[in-house]
Design a protein around this motif. Structure first.
Motif, mmCIF file in Angstrom:
data_model
loop_
_atom_site.group_PDB
_atom_site.id
_atom_site.type_symbol
_atom_site.label_atom_id
_atom_site.label_comp_id
_atom_site.label_asym_id
_atom_site.label_seq_id
_atom_site.Cartn_x
_atom_site.Cartn_y
_atom_site.Cartn_z
ATOM 1 N N ARG A 27 0.847 -1.186 0.000
ATOM 2 C CA ARG A 27 0.000 0.000 0.000
ATOM 3 C C ARG A 27 0.889 1.245 0.000
ATOM 4 O O ARG A 27 1.952 1.273 0.602
ATOM 5 N N MET A 49 -15.224 -1.414 -15.208
ATOM 6 C CA MET A 49 -14.074 -1.037 -14.382
ATOM 7 C C MET A 49 -12.962 -2.071 -14.453
ATOM 8 O O MET A 49 -11.794 -1.743 -14.279
ATOM 9 N N ALA A 50 -13.324 -3.329 -14.716
ATOM 10 C CA ALA A 50 -12.295 -4.372 -14.837
ATOM 11 C C ALA A 50 -11.384 -4.059 -16.018
ATOM 12 O O ALA A 50 -10.153 -4.179 -15.919
ATOM 13 N N GLY A 51 -11.983 -3.637 -17.139
ATOM 14 C CA GLY A 51 -11.194 -3.288 -18.318
ATOM 15 C C GLY A 51 -10.346 -2.048 -18.080
ATOM 16 O O GLY A 51 -9.180 -1.995 -18.471
ATOM 17 N N LYS A 53 -9.252 -1.018 -15.202
ATOM 18 C CA LYS A 53 -8.156 -1.367 -14.275
ATOM 19 C C LYS A 53 -7.015 -2.057 -15.018
ATOM 20 O O LYS A 53 -5.843 -1.828 -14.735
ATOM 21 N N LYS A 54 -7.387 -2.916 -16.000
ATOM 22 C CA LYS A 54 -6.337 -3.589 -16.781
ATOM 23 C C LYS A 54 -5.552 -2.584 -17.615
ATOM 24 O O LYS A 54 -4.339 -2.692 -17.746
ATOM 25 N N ASP A 64 -4.271 1.678 -6.530
ATOM 26 C CA ASP A 64 -5.492 2.105 -5.821
ATOM 27 C C ASP A 64 -6.488 2.841 -6.721
ATOM 28 O O ASP A 64 -6.993 3.903 -6.368
ATOM 29 N N LEU A 65 -6.777 2.273 -7.871
ATOM 30 C CA LEU A 65 -7.745 2.895 -8.782
ATOM 31 C C LEU A 65 -9.144 2.718 -8.221
ATOM 32 O O LEU A 65 -9.538 1.618 -7.835
ATOM 33 N N SER A 66 -9.880 3.806 -8.130
ATOM 34 C CA SER A 66 -11.269 3.713 -7.676
ATOM 35 C C SER A 66 -12.138 4.613 -8.549
ATOM 36 O O SER A 66 -11.631 5.503 -9.245
ATOM 37 N N ALA A 67 -13.433 4.353 -8.512
ATOM 38 C CA ALA A 67 -14.351 5.078 -9.386
ATOM 39 C C ALA A 67 -15.354 5.866 -8.563
ATOM 40 O O ALA A 67 -15.850 5.387 -7.554
#
Lengths: 187, 300
Positions: A27, A49-51, A53-54, A64-67
């Protein structure tokens, strides 16, 4: 009965702890990362979001990608030794199927006036050092006057731009509010 | 009576739509979408379903139960291009009226026709308030499925085989509109089925519409990403030409319409959905079919 000391000396306990350490995601501690957010038009799909994140995993140092679907923003942290190029973020978002608009970042550094009179920000983090040109709207003059001839520690939020090969931070109007207040109060 | 139930369902779902305006994007269940597929990755969807026909397409096939399965995959090869493929299979249990009026059980099981398709994004307009996307899809069903299935009573007629036995190219246009409070997918599709002398299945043209809205939100289902439970309402209407040829049933073709209601739970890289399709109007005279399906889609 084995004491805790004996258990601690057991090699397999240490091996287990090592494996747990390897398996867990490191972290980013506060202050060791630069915090970015990008405006993504049409962002509203938890499945997608999976795409995204890839796509973002291919960028250097991103974590730490968040939406935030209400604000249509992707938020993420980047190792402080990396200053992320806006065009690479735009490409990652496009590969994920969406359109990126503005890339914003929160930076802490020293603001100073350069020889040509323009305001610059010197950022030193993670062993790296960058100098960015600062720009802003009408309230930007308050910051310029406050810095005057000295280097001043500042914390700024703005749009990160790469213009003609040099870095620029277009400071958000809200981030300039403290200097405007200071001016109003005659400080 | 059934019509009253259908309107009750429309009314209930309509109220939910008006009361739950949340700004998120779902995915249609039985309709193709122009929603994004990320470059270099894909989406796989596995569907299992059950269908029941109260009266078959011909008097000799009065009752039919059918279990179906579909595996659909889509791969993003570029920002505008995606390739897709579909595999399907079916098991049918038929209750047939024999020569003396007695009921006989028949069974057929086999792979359906695989299909391949390509999707091209014609228009992508992303804005802060939502997006509009228009995609064109071209594909074809390939007659590789089981066409000669037989049971103890002999070989089943071609319209009861899992495979249609002919190439079935199709063209489709899909419009996806996403706004702050809702998402709509509209699709128009024309399918050709050029057949032979003995068996020439009918062409088909159809329109689909899918409306999705949020019923419930899980703040953080996976790290940094919420999950959503959607209500989905879909309508389908179209026309199917009559089967031609020596082996065709004596009565087939006509207009059809159906309504699908379902729920879908979507989170990062996954969606599970269950739905029921109710017939409003079917081809093949009074051939009524109800269907229930469950599906799982996931990001590759």
């Amino acid at each position: 009965m084995a004491s805790l000391h004996d258990i601690g000396r057991s090699w397999f306990v240490w091996l287990g702890l090592l494996l747990v350490g390897i398996g867990s995601e490191p972290r980013v501690a506060e202050g060791q990362a630069l915090h970015y957010w990008v405006q993504v038009e049409g962002l509203s799909c938890p499945f997608c979001m999976a795409g995204l994140k890839k796509s973002f995993a291919k960028l250097p140092g991103v974590r730490d990608l968040s939406a935030d679907f209400e604000a249509r923003q992707l938020r993420f942290a980047v190792d402080s030794s990396v200053l992320l190029r806006p065009e690479r973020v735009r490409e990652a978002v496009a590969d994920g199927g969406f359109t990126a608009r503005a890339l914003s970042v929160r930076l802490r550094g020293e603001a100073f006036r350069s020889a040509d009179g323009s305001l610059r920000l010197r950022v030193e983090a993670g062993g790296a050092r960058w100098t960015l040109r600062l720009r802003g709207g009408r309230a930007f003059g308050h910051l310029t006057r406050w810095v005057a001839g000295r280097a001043r520690a500042v914390r700024l939020v703005g749009r990160l731009l790469r213009q003609r090969g040099s870095w620029t931070l277009r400071v958000d109007r809200a981030a300039l509010e403290p200097w405007r207040e200071r001016r109003r109060e005659g400080g | 009576m059934r019509s009253r139930h259908a309107w009750g369902l429309v009314w209930t779902v309509g109220c939910c739509v008006l009361l739950c305006p949340v700004s998120v994007l779902g995915a249609p269940i039985g309709v193709r979408t122009a929603a994004p597929v990320h470059v270099g990755g894909g989406v796989l969807r596995l569907e299992v379903g059950w269908r029941y026909a109260a009266r078959g397409p011909a008097p000799s096939f009065p009752v039919a139960h059918e279990a179906t399965s579909f595996l659909t995959g889509m791969w993003g090869v570029g920002r505008r291009w995606a390739l897709g493929a579909e595999l399907g299979g079916a098991a049918r249990w038929l209750s047939v009226r024999g020569p003396g009026g007695e009921r006989l059980a028949r069974r057929v099981l086999g792979a359906g026709d695989p299909a391949i398709f390509v999707r091209w994004m014609l228009l992508q307009h992303d804005a802060r308030s939502g997006f509009v996307r228009l995609a064109a899809i071209a594909g074809t069903g390939i007659p590789l499925g089981a066409q000669r299935q037989a049971d103890a009573l002999g070989r089943l007629p071609p319209w009861q085989q899992p495979s249609e036995g002919v190439w079935s190219p199709w063209l489709e246009a899909v419009l996806t509109v996403q706004r702050t409070a809702w998402q709509l997918d509209l699709s128009g599709r024309a399918t050709w089925r050029p057949g032979g002398v003995d068996w020439d299945p009918g062409e088909e043209a159809r329109l689909d519409a899918s409306w999705q809205y949020v019923l419930w939100r899980v703040p953080e289902m996976t790290e940094g990403v919420p999950g959503f439970l959607y209500g989905v309402l879909e309508g389908r209407m179209g026309w199917r030409g009559a089967h031609q040829g020596r082996l065709a049933p004596f009565r087939s073709g006509g207009t059809f319409a159906s309504l699908l209601a379902g729920v879908q739970l979507a989170w990062e890289g996954h969606a599970v959905e269950v739905a029921a399709r109710l017939p409003l109007r079917r081809p093949f005279g009074k051939h009524d079919t109800v269907a229930a399906l469950a599906a799982w889609r996931f990001d590759l």
